[in-house]
Design an enzyme around this catalytic site. Structure first.
Site, PDB file in Angstrom:
ATOM      1  N   TYR A 126      -9.057   0.282   6.152  1.00 42.51           N
ATOM      2  CA  TYR A 126      -9.112  -0.320   4.822  1.00 42.51           C
ATOM      3  C   TYR A 126      -9.942  -1.583   4.890  1.00 42.51           C
ATOM      4  O   TYR A 126      -9.799  -2.379   5.814  1.00 42.51           O
ATOM      5  CB  TYR A 126      -7.735  -0.743   4.317  1.00 42.51           C
ATOM      6  N   ASN A 184      -1.785 -15.602   2.000  1.00 42.38           N
ATOM      7  CA  ASN A 184      -2.956 -15.757   2.870  1.00 42.38           C
ATOM      8  C   ASN A 184      -4.198 -15.198   2.198  1.00 42.38           C
ATOM      9  O   ASN A 184      -5.301 -15.660   2.450  1.00 42.38           O
ATOM     10  CB  ASN A 184      -2.749 -14.979   4.180  1.00 42.38           C
ATOM     11  N   LYS A 199       1.535  -7.876   9.212  1.00 44.66           N
ATOM     12  CA  LYS A 199       0.089  -7.940   8.917  1.00 44.66           C
ATOM     13  C   LYS A 199      -0.480  -9.346   8.763  1.00 44.66           C
ATOM     14  O   LYS A 199      -1.625  -9.494   8.330  1.00 44.66           O
ATOM     15  CB  LYS A 199      -0.194  -7.130   7.647  1.00 44.66           C
ATOM     16  N   LYS A 236      -4.119  -3.137  15.810  1.00 48.18           N
ATOM     17  CA  LYS A 236      -4.828  -2.086  15.059  1.00 48.18           C
ATOM     18  C   LYS A 236      -5.741  -1.298  16.010  1.00 48.18           C
ATOM     19  O   LYS A 236      -5.789  -0.073  15.972  1.00 48.18           O
ATOM     20  CB  LYS A 236      -5.639  -2.690  13.905  1.00 48.18           C
ATOM     21  N   SER A 280      -7.773  -1.029   9.849  1.00 46.74           N
ATOM     22  CA  SER A 280      -8.297  -2.156   9.083  1.00 46.74           C
ATOM     23  C   SER A 280      -9.735  -2.455   9.468  1.00 46.74           C
ATOM     24  O   SER A 280     -10.142  -2.266  10.623  1.00 46.74           O
ATOM     25  CB  SER A 280      -7.432  -3.376   9.409  1.00 46.74           C
ATOM     26  N   ALA A 281     -10.486  -2.997   8.518  1.00 49.34           N
ATOM     27  CA  ALA A 281     -11.844  -3.464   8.796  1.00 49.34           C
ATOM     28  C   ALA A 281     -11.851  -4.577   9.831  1.00 49.34           C
ATOM     29  O   ALA A 281     -12.893  -4.877  10.410  1.00 49.34           O
ATOM     30  CB  ALA A 281     -12.490  -3.969   7.509  1.00 49.34           C
ATOM     31  N   GLY A 316     -11.811 -18.425  11.882  1.00 48.79           N
ATOM     32  CA  GLY A 316     -11.695 -16.987  12.112  1.00 48.79           C
ATOM     33  C   GLY A 316     -12.351 -16.112  11.060  1.00 48.79           C
ATOM     34  O   GLY A 316     -12.475 -14.898  11.251  1.00 48.79           O
ATOM     35  N   PHE A 350       2.584   3.084   7.655  1.00 46.86           N
ATOM     36  CA  PHE A 350       2.227   1.764   7.129  1.00 46.86           C
ATOM     37  C   PHE A 350       3.056   0.653   7.768  1.00 46.86           C
ATOM     38  O   PHE A 350       2.755  -0.526   7.566  1.00 46.86           O
ATOM     39  CB  PHE A 350       2.534   1.687   5.621  1.00 46.86           C
ATOM     40  N   ILE A 372       0.845  -1.202   0.000  1.00 48.30           N
ATOM     41  CA  ILE A 372       0.000   0.000   0.000  1.00 48.30           C
ATOM     42  C   ILE A 372       0.878   1.249   0.000  1.00 48.30           C
ATOM     43  O   ILE A 372       0.574   2.260  -0.658  1.00 48.30           O
ATOM     44  CB  ILE A 372      -0.977  -0.022   1.198  1.00 48.30           C
ATOM     45  N   TYR A 417      -2.768  -9.393  15.853  1.00 47.39           N
ATOM     46  CA  TYR A 417      -2.683  -8.391  14.779  1.00 47.39           C
ATOM     47  C   TYR A 417      -3.834  -7.390  14.892  1.00 47.39           C
ATOM     48  O   TYR A 417      -3.628  -6.172  14.900  1.00 47.39           O
ATOM     49  CB  TYR A 417      -2.715  -9.070  13.393  1.00 47.39           C
TER      50      TYR A 417
HETATM   51  P1  NAD Z   1       3.372  -4.603   3.454  1.00 47.22           P
HETATM   52  O1  NAD Z   1       3.979  -5.642   4.325  1.00 47.22           O
HETATM   53  O2  NAD Z   1       3.461  -4.772   1.987  1.00 47.22           O
HETATM   54  O3  NAD Z   1       3.985  -3.162   3.813  1.00 47.22           O
HETATM   55  C1  NAD Z   1       4.470  -2.842   5.089  1.00 47.22           C
HETATM   56  C2  NAD Z   1       5.871  -2.267   4.880  1.00 47.22           C
HETATM   57  O4  NAD Z   1       6.389  -1.869   6.148  1.00 47.22           O
HETATM   58  C3  NAD Z   1       6.848  -3.290   4.304  1.00 47.22           C
HETATM   59  O5  NAD Z   1       7.584  -2.703   3.251  1.00 47.22           O
HETATM   60  C4  NAD Z   1       7.760  -3.641   5.484  1.00 47.22           C
HETATM   61  O6  NAD Z   1       9.072  -3.951   5.048  1.00 47.22           O
HETATM   62  C5  NAD Z   1       7.693  -2.353   6.284  1.00 47.22           C
HETATM   63  N1  NAD Z   1       7.938  -2.499   7.726  1.00 47.22           N
HETATM   64  C6  NAD Z   1       7.341  -3.346   8.601  1.00 47.22           C
HETATM   65  N2  NAD Z   1       7.818  -3.140   9.837  1.00 47.22           N
HETATM   66  C7  NAD Z   1       8.717  -2.136   9.744  1.00 47.22           C
HETATM   67  C8  NAD Z   1       9.537  -1.460  10.672  1.00 47.22           C
HETATM   68  N3  NAD Z   1       9.552  -1.783  11.963  1.00 47.22           N
HETATM   69  N4  NAD Z   1      10.342  -0.463  10.233  1.00 47.22           N
HETATM   70  C9  NAD Z   1      10.356  -0.121   8.928  1.00 47.22           C
HETATM   71  N5  NAD Z   1       9.604  -0.713   8.006  1.00 47.22           N
HETATM   72  C10 NAD Z   1       8.795  -1.717   8.398  1.00 47.22           C
HETATM   73  O7  NAD Z   1       1.861  -4.446   3.912  1.00 47.22           O
HETATM   74  P2  NAD Z   1       0.685  -3.567   3.276  1.00 47.22           P
HETATM   75  O8  NAD Z   1      -0.340  -4.496   2.759  1.00 47.22           O
HETATM   76  O9  NAD Z   1       1.244  -2.528   2.382  1.00 47.22           O
HETATM   77  O10 NAD Z   1       0.092  -2.921   4.593  1.00 47.22           O
HETATM   78  C11 NAD Z   1       0.454  -1.622   5.017  1.00 47.22           C
HETATM   79  C12 NAD Z   1      -0.300  -1.291   6.289  1.00 47.22           C
HETATM   80  O11 NAD Z   1      -1.701  -1.388   6.034  1.00 47.22           O
HETATM   81  C13 NAD Z   1      -0.028  -2.246   7.458  1.00 47.22           C
HETATM   82  O12 NAD Z   1      -0.022  -1.486   8.638  1.00 47.22           O
HETATM   83  C14 NAD Z   1      -1.197  -3.184   7.427  1.00 47.22           C
HETATM   84  O13 NAD Z   1      -1.470  -3.709   8.712  1.00 47.22           O
HETATM   85  C15 NAD Z   1      -2.307  -2.244   6.989  1.00 47.22           C
HETATM   86  N6  NAD Z   1      -3.435  -2.944   6.360  1.00 47.22           N
HETATM   87  C16 NAD Z   1      -3.223  -3.785   5.298  1.00 47.22           C
HETATM   88  C17 NAD Z   1      -4.289  -4.450   4.719  1.00 47.22           C
HETATM   89  C18 NAD Z   1      -4.073  -5.417   3.579  1.00 47.22           C
HETATM   90  O14 NAD Z   1      -4.933  -6.257   3.353  1.00 47.22           O
HETATM   91  N7  NAD Z   1      -2.983  -5.335   2.834  1.00 47.22           N
HETATM   92  C19 NAD Z   1      -5.592  -4.239   5.203  1.00 47.22           C
HETATM   93  C20 NAD Z   1      -5.783  -3.362   6.273  1.00 47.22           C
HETATM   94  C21 NAD Z   1      -4.685  -2.716   6.850  1.00 47.22           C
HETATM   95  C1  WQD Z   2     -11.068 -12.944   1.585  1.00 42.94           C
HETATM   96  C2  WQD Z   2     -12.111 -14.027   1.365  1.00 42.94           C
HETATM   97  C3  WQD Z   2     -11.709 -16.051   2.611  1.00 42.94           C
HETATM   98  C4  WQD Z   2      -8.024 -17.150   0.550  1.00 42.94           C
HETATM   99  C5  WQD Z   2      -7.665 -10.208   5.699  1.00 42.94           C
HETATM  100  C6  WQD Z   2      -7.356  -9.816   7.121  1.00 42.94           C
HETATM  101  C7  WQD Z   2      -7.833  -8.422   7.380  1.00 42.94           C
HETATM  102  C8  WQD Z   2      -7.263  -7.445   6.346  1.00 42.94           C
HETATM  103  C9  WQD Z   2      -7.479  -7.924   4.952  1.00 42.94           C
HETATM  104  C10 WQD Z   2      -5.260  -6.486   7.267  1.00 42.94           C
HETATM  105  C11 WQD Z   2     -12.511 -14.743   2.656  1.00 42.94           C
HETATM  106  C12 WQD Z   2     -11.612 -16.293   1.123  1.00 42.94           C
HETATM  107  C13 WQD Z   2      -9.168 -16.493   0.950  1.00 42.94           C
HETATM  108  C14 WQD Z   2      -8.144 -18.391  -0.103  1.00 42.94           C
HETATM  109  C15 WQD Z   2     -10.527 -18.229   0.069  1.00 42.94           C
HETATM  110  N1  WQD Z   2      -5.842  -7.310   6.483  1.00 42.94           N
HETATM  111  N2  WQD Z   2     -10.390 -17.023   0.708  1.00 42.94           N
HETATM  112  N3  WQD Z   2      -9.401 -18.880  -0.338  1.00 42.94           N
HETATM  113  O1  WQD Z   2      -9.767 -12.551   5.546  1.00 42.94           O
HETATM  114  O2  WQD Z   2     -11.241 -10.780   4.499  1.00 42.94           O
HETATM  115  O3  WQD Z   2      -9.077 -10.140   5.495  1.00 42.94           O
HETATM  116  O4  WQD Z   2      -7.017  -9.277   4.824  1.00 42.94           O
HETATM  117  O5  WQD Z   2      -5.726  -5.746   8.068  1.00 42.94           O
HETATM  118  O6  WQD Z   2      -7.421  -8.097   8.654  1.00 42.94           O
HETATM  119  O7  WQD Z   2      -8.009 -10.734   7.989  1.00 42.94           O
HETATM  120  O8  WQD Z   2      -9.076 -11.394   3.398  1.00 42.94           O
HETATM  121  O9  WQD Z   2      -8.116 -12.144   1.250  1.00 42.94           O
HETATM  122  O10 WQD Z   2      -7.725 -13.539   3.307  1.00 42.94           O
HETATM  123  O11 WQD Z   2      -9.981 -13.478   2.323  1.00 42.94           O
HETATM  124  O12 WQD Z   2     -11.639 -18.727  -0.170  1.00 42.94           O
HETATM  125  O13 WQD Z   2      -7.141 -19.032  -0.459  1.00 42.94           O
HETATM  126  O14 WQD Z   2     -11.539 -15.027   0.515  1.00 42.94           O
HETATM  127  O15 WQD Z   2     -12.349 -17.113   3.246  1.00 42.94           O
HETATM  128  O16 WQD Z   2     -13.866 -15.038   2.555  1.00 42.94           O
HETATM  129  P1  WQD Z   2      -9.885 -11.309   4.791  1.00 42.94           P
HETATM  130  P2  WQD Z   2      -8.631 -12.652   2.542  1.00 42.94           P
END
Ligand code: NAD
Ligand code: WQD
Length: 340
Positions: free
Chosen positions: A179, A200, A86, A155, A126-127, A299, A82, A14, A151
């Site tokens: 998000y 995942n 995660k 948040k 996060s949601a 979960g 960020f 992100i 985790y």
């Molecule tokens: P990501 O792992 O791709 O990005 C996180 C970045 O932070 C990475 O480049 C990692 O190397 C860096 N990082 C981690 N710990 C660090 C530290 N201590 N010092 C410096 N750098 C560090 O993950 P993302 O998907 O881009 O997520 C970004 C943020 O958004 C996270 O806080 C995550 O929890 C949150 N978020 C992600 C999602 C999702 O589904 N991707 C959903 C909701 C919230």
């Molecule tokens: C989406 C849907 C699965 C993989 C997670 C974190 C949440 C947030 C976003 C950070 C679900 C299904 C998945 C697979 C499947 N991250 N699925 N087969 O669980 O909604 O959210 O990421 O904050 O905190 O929990 O996202 O992409 O894992 O799953 O059927 O191989 O896809 O059951 O219904 P999720 P997801």
């Protein structure tokens, strides 16, 4: 007006897309990352897309003295945080790794901001904070449920730490963006998501299956009380999500916040089922995916999607990209990564 932003974790999924949109909007960006879940290729992608080399410091946000050097070196007024781990499952197995990295990093940054007089903080929430919500779609006023993973707990705790910090410091403003499910990649296919090991999340699993890296996608459960019996989520395009950060930063930089701490849902407002997403991917990219129905994943909540009224009205932001284009971009990125 100070147009410099520190993007902590800016080499990640992100963070890299947000850095592109910030640069496109005229911001001067300083990226800090320790590459714990990314590498320098995303910085190269940012440079190719924007023509601008973002300033970069390799540092661990949990190392306060290393972060102090960043605050000494650059006069940014705003920070987007960020930098966190995660992986929900890993956080259950290794809670202290998550509490240490996610909380210490954030507290360090907030302490340094207060000390150096920097005012605007944008936090990646996060949601997941809504858990298994009783009302759908969820609004920002929907009650947060007790976290079901360390985790998720980081948040919730980080939201509270931010709220309390900015309320106690009249010079600071905080916005938490919750998000929903970020998916896709930049349309250039120069940056995208780089999951390490077995993904995942659903979309990287789909694209890796289509690329032949994974044999078969497991659909986790077809016995949910939903129209097609699979789970419902709110899949938000990564470029739309990145743009939400720009408007939230603009709001703070331009002094348009209504309260010192604000929270916004960032989603499309539209529930999409797992089967719909799989079919959407097949149709958008004209291919067939190998999948089977498997047991429910522990979960997982049945359904969660956003009420985005607040973000629409207050931030003037809404999701624009069509799911079909997002799923095309996700596949173009996977092909680029694999050299297909
Ligand atoms: P990501 O792992 O791709 O990005 C996180 C970045 O932070 C990475 O480049 C990692 O190397 C860096 N990082 C981690 N710990 C660090 C530290 N201590 N010092 C410096 N750098 C560090 O993950 P993302 O998907 O881009 O997520 C970004 C943020 O958004 C996270 O806080 C995550 O929890 C949150 N978020 C992600 C999602 C999702 O589904 N991707 C959903 C909701 C919230
Ligand atoms: C989406 C849907 C699965 C993989 C997670 C974190 C949440 C947030 C976003 C950070 C679900 C299904 C998945 C697979 C499947 N991250 N699925 N087969 O669980 O909604 O959210 O990421 O904050 O905190 O929990 O996202 O992409 O894992 O799953 O059927 O191989 O896809 O059951 O219904 P999720 P997801």
């Amino acid at each position: 007006m100070n147009k410099m932003v520190l993007v902590a974790g800016g080499a990640g999924y992100i963070g890299s897309h947000t850095t592109v949109e910030l640069i496109n909007a005229g911001y001067d960006v300083v990226v800090v990352d320790n590459f714990s879940n990314s590498d320098a290729s995303s910085l190269e992608g940012i440079r190719k897309i924007t023509g601008v080399e973002p300033k970069f410091i390799e540092a661990d946000c949990a190392d306060k003295e290393a972060m102090r050097k960043v605050f000494e070196a650059y006069d940014f007024q705003s920070v987007i945080h960020f930098a966190a781990y995660k992986a929900v499952g890993e956080s259950v197995a290794e809670p202290l790794k998550y509490y240490h990295n996610n909380l210490v990093s954030f507290v360090n940054i907030l302490e340094l901001m207060a000390e150096y007089g920097r005012s605007n903080v944008l936090f990646s929430s996060s949601a997941t904070v809504y858990g298994d919500a009783e009302e759908l779609p969820v609004t920002e006023r929907t009650e947060r449920k007790p976290a079901t993973s360390p985790y998720g707990n980081t948040k919730q705790m980080s939201e509270d730490i931010l709220r309390d910090t900015v309320r106690a410091n009249s010079a600071m403003h905080g916005i938490a963006l919750r998000y929903f499910n970020p998916i896709g990649a930049h349309p250039s296919a120069l940056i995208g998501e780089l999951p390490r090991g077995v993904p995942n999340n659903l979309v990287p699993y789909i694209t890796q299956t289509a690329a032949g890296v994974r044999e078969c996608l497991s659909i986790f459960g077809d016995d949910y009380p939903t129209p097609d019996d699979s789970c419902l989520r709110d899949y938000i395009d990564i470029v739309d999500l990145a743009r939400a950060h720009v408007v939230a930063i603009n709001r703070m930089v331009e002094g348009r916040t209504k309260e010192s701490y604000e929270v916004f849902n960032i989603g499309t407002g539209r529930p999409v089922s797992v089967f719909e997403l799989v079919r959407g991917f097949e149709n958008a990219n004209n291919l067939k995916l190998n999948y089977r129905v498997a047991e429910r994943r522990a979960g997982d909540v049945t359904a969660v999607w956003a009420d985005t009224t607040l973000a629409n009205e207050e931030l003037g932001w809404c999701a624009e990209r069509r799911l079909e284009d997002t799923l095309k971009a996700a596949w173009a990125w996977e092909k680029a990564v694999r050299g297909l």
